[in-house]
Design a protein around this motif. Structure first.
Motif, PDB file in Angstrom:
ATOM      1  N   SER A  31     -54.320  62.003  18.701  1.00  0.00           N
ATOM      2  CA  SER A  31     -54.364  63.072  17.694  1.00  0.00           C
ATOM      3  C   SER A  31     -53.568  64.307  18.111  1.00  0.00           C
ATOM      4  O   SER A  31     -53.563  65.310  17.387  1.00  0.00           O
ATOM      5  N   ASP A  32     -52.902  64.228  19.249  1.00  0.00           N
ATOM      6  CA  ASP A  32     -52.077  65.338  19.736  1.00  0.00           C
ATOM      7  C   ASP A  32     -50.985  65.648  18.711  1.00  0.00           C
ATOM      8  O   ASP A  32     -50.330  64.743  18.182  1.00  0.00           O
ATOM      9  N   GLY A  33     -50.793  66.923  18.436  1.00  0.00           N
ATOM     10  CA  GLY A  33     -49.805  67.323  17.434  1.00  0.00           C
ATOM     11  C   GLY A  33     -48.395  66.872  17.736  1.00  0.00           C
ATOM     12  O   GLY A  33     -47.570  66.729  16.823  1.00  0.00           O
ATOM     13  N   ARG A  34     -48.085  66.623  19.022  1.00  0.00           N
ATOM     14  CA  ARG A  34     -46.753  66.155  19.377  1.00  0.00           C
ATOM     15  C   ARG A  34     -46.648  64.635  19.335  1.00  0.00           C
ATOM     16  O   ARG A  34     -45.537  64.098  19.235  1.00  0.00           O
ATOM     17  N   VAL A  35     -47.779  63.956  19.389  1.00  0.00           N
ATOM     18  CA  VAL A  35     -47.788  62.498  19.381  1.00  0.00           C
ATOM     19  C   VAL A  35     -47.824  61.945  17.953  1.00  0.00           C
ATOM     20  O   VAL A  35     -47.223  60.909  17.664  1.00  0.00           O
ATOM     21  N   VAL A  36     -48.516  62.639  17.063  1.00  0.00           N
ATOM     22  CA  VAL A  36     -48.663  62.169  15.681  1.00  0.00           C
ATOM     23  C   VAL A  36     -47.310  61.873  15.013  1.00  0.00           C
ATOM     24  O   VAL A  36     -47.143  60.815  14.378  1.00  0.00           O
ATOM     25  N   PRO A  37     -46.293  62.761  15.131  1.00  0.00           N
ATOM     26  CA  PRO A  37     -44.999  62.431  14.508  1.00  0.00           C
ATOM     27  C   PRO A  37     -44.357  61.172  15.090  1.00  0.00           C
ATOM     28  O   PRO A  37     -43.656  60.449  14.377  1.00  0.00           O
ATOM     29  N   LEU A  38     -44.618  60.897  16.373  1.00  0.00           N
ATOM     30  CA  LEU A  38     -44.073  59.686  16.987  1.00  0.00           C
ATOM     31  C   LEU A  38     -44.740  58.449  16.395  1.00  0.00           C
ATOM     32  O   LEU A  38     -44.084  57.429  16.144  1.00  0.00           O
ATOM     33  N   LEU A  39     -46.036  58.541  16.165  1.00  0.00           N
ATOM     34  CA  LEU A  39     -46.754  57.438  15.523  1.00  0.00           C
ATOM     35  C   LEU A  39     -46.232  57.200  14.114  1.00  0.00           C
ATOM     36  O   LEU A  39     -46.056  56.053  13.678  1.00  0.00           O
ATOM     37  N   GLN A  40     -45.939  58.276  13.399  1.00  0.00           N
ATOM     38  CA  GLN A  40     -45.420  58.149  12.038  1.00  0.00           C
ATOM     39  C   GLN A  40     -44.055  57.472  12.032  1.00  0.00           C
ATOM     40  O   GLN A  40     -43.774  56.599  11.195  1.00  0.00           O
ATOM     41  N   LYS A  41     -43.190  57.860  12.984  1.00  0.00           N
ATOM     42  CA  LYS A  41     -41.870  57.234  13.077  1.00  0.00           C
ATOM     43  C   LYS A  41     -41.996  55.746  13.401  1.00  0.00           C
ATOM     44  O   LYS A  41     -41.261  54.913  12.861  1.00  0.00           O
ATOM     45  N   ALA A  42     -42.920  55.414  14.304  1.00  0.00           N
ATOM     46  CA  ALA A  42     -43.121  54.013  14.669  1.00  0.00           C
ATOM     47  C   ALA A  42     -43.589  53.201  13.462  1.00  0.00           C
ATOM     48  O   ALA A  42     -43.133  52.067  13.246  1.00  0.00           O
TER      49      ALA A  42
END
Length: 255
Positions: free
Chosen positions: A32-43
Motif C-alpha cells: 500500500s506504499d504510495g510509491r509501490v502502488v503505481p508500480l502495481l498498476q503498471k504491472a
C-alpha cells in the motif's frame, strides 16, 4: 540462460516503463506504499504476474535488504544485429563505440547518455568488455532497452565496415591532436570511447579518422569514461541539431 533480477523503486519503475520485466515482486508490507502502488498498476496494465513475499523473504530472493519493497525478474536482453543496423542507417546517423568498458555502472551511464543525446546505436566488443547485465540495465534507467545495442566479435573489422559505408570515426584520447570543440561532428559519425584503464586499444586507435581530446582546466588529466562519453555525445548532439531529416537517422527508424 539464468534470468536476472533487479530491485528498488526507481530501477523497477524504469524497467516497467521500458517493458523489461517478466514479473513484479512486492513485499507484502509495502503493497500500500504510495510509491509501490503505481508500480502495481503498471504491472497490471502490462498483464505481468505479481508475486508477494514478506520483506525478509524478498530480501533473500534478491540477496539484499535494500530492495525498498520491490523487485522484478528481467526479460532476456535483446541485442540488435550489426548488419541490420548498418542497412537501416544507410551510411548516415550517429553511433557510439565503447572499446572495452568494464565497469557495469559506467556502461549503464554511457547507455543513458547515448539515449539522451540521440545516438542511433551503440556497438560493444564481445571480449574484454562488460556485457549488458542486470547491473548495467539498472544503471541505464531503461536506456539499455531503448537504444539499439549490438556486440561484435571483431571490432577492428566492424570499424572498417563503418568507414567503407560512409561513417567518420572520431576516437577520444588524452593525446588526441584536435580539440573536440574544433571538430565538425555533423558528418555520419561514430564516436569511439576507450575503456577505463587503457583507453583506446592500438588497433581501434589506428582505425580512427581523427583523434581528439576534451580540453581540461586545472591539473585534471582525464575524466571517468561515462562522464567523458556524455561530454562528447552532447557536443555532437549540439552540432547535429542543424541537420535536415534527410541527413539524420532517428532511433525510431531502428526500432
Amino acid at each position: 540462460m539464468t534470468k536476472e533480477s533487479l530491485y528498488g523503486i526507481h530501477a523497477v519503475g524504469a524497467a516497467l516503463d521500458s517493458k523489461e520485466l517478466l514479473e513484479l515482486w512486492v513485499a507484502t508490507e509495502r503493497r500500500s506504499d504510495g510509491r509501490v502502488v503505481p508500480l502495481l498498476q503498471k504491472a497490471m496494465e502490462q498483464h505481468l504476474p505479481v508475486h508477494e513475499w514478506r520483506s525478509t523473504a524478498l530480501g533473500r530472493r534478491l540477496n539484499t535488504d535494500k530492495h525498498q519493497g520491490v523487485g522484478g525478474l528481467l526479460r532476456d536482453f535483446s541485442e540488435q544485429d550489426f548488419e541490420t543496423i548498418l542497412a537501416q542507417l544507410a551510411g548516415r546517423g550517429f553511433l557510439l563505440v565503447l572499446d572495452g568498458v568494464l565497469d557495469p555502472h559506467n556502461l549503464g551511464a554511457c547507455l543513458r547518455s547515448a539515449e539522451a543525446a540521440g545516438v542511433d546505436a551503440v556497438i560493444l566488443p564481445k571480449d574484454n568488455a562488460c556485457p549488458v547485465n542486470a547491473t548495467v540495465r539498472k544503471a541505464s534507467a531503461g536506456s539499455a532497452s531503448r537504444v539499439p545495442v549490438c556486440t561484435v566479435t571483431n571490432l577492428s573489422r566492424t570499424l572498417s565496415v563503418l568507414q567503407e559505408t560512409g561513417f567518420w570515426l572520431v576516437g577520444m584520447a588524452g593525446e588526441g591532436t584536435q580539440s573536440l570543440y574544433t571538430l565538425d561532428l555533423k558528418m555520419p559519425l561514430v564516436m569511439v570511447m576507450g575503456g577505463e584503464e587503457k583507453g583506446l586499444r592500438r588497433l581501434t586507435r589506428e582505425h580512427c579518422d581523427y583523434l581528439a581530446h576534451i580540453p581540461m582546466m586545472g591539473s585534471i588529466e582525464s575524466l571517468n569514461v561515462s562522464v567523458a562519453t556524455g561530454v562528447c555525445l552532447f557536443e555532437a548532439a549540439r552540432q547535429r541539431r542543424s541537420l535536415s531529416p534527410a541527413q539524420h537517422v532517428g532511433q525510431e527508424k531502428l526500432a
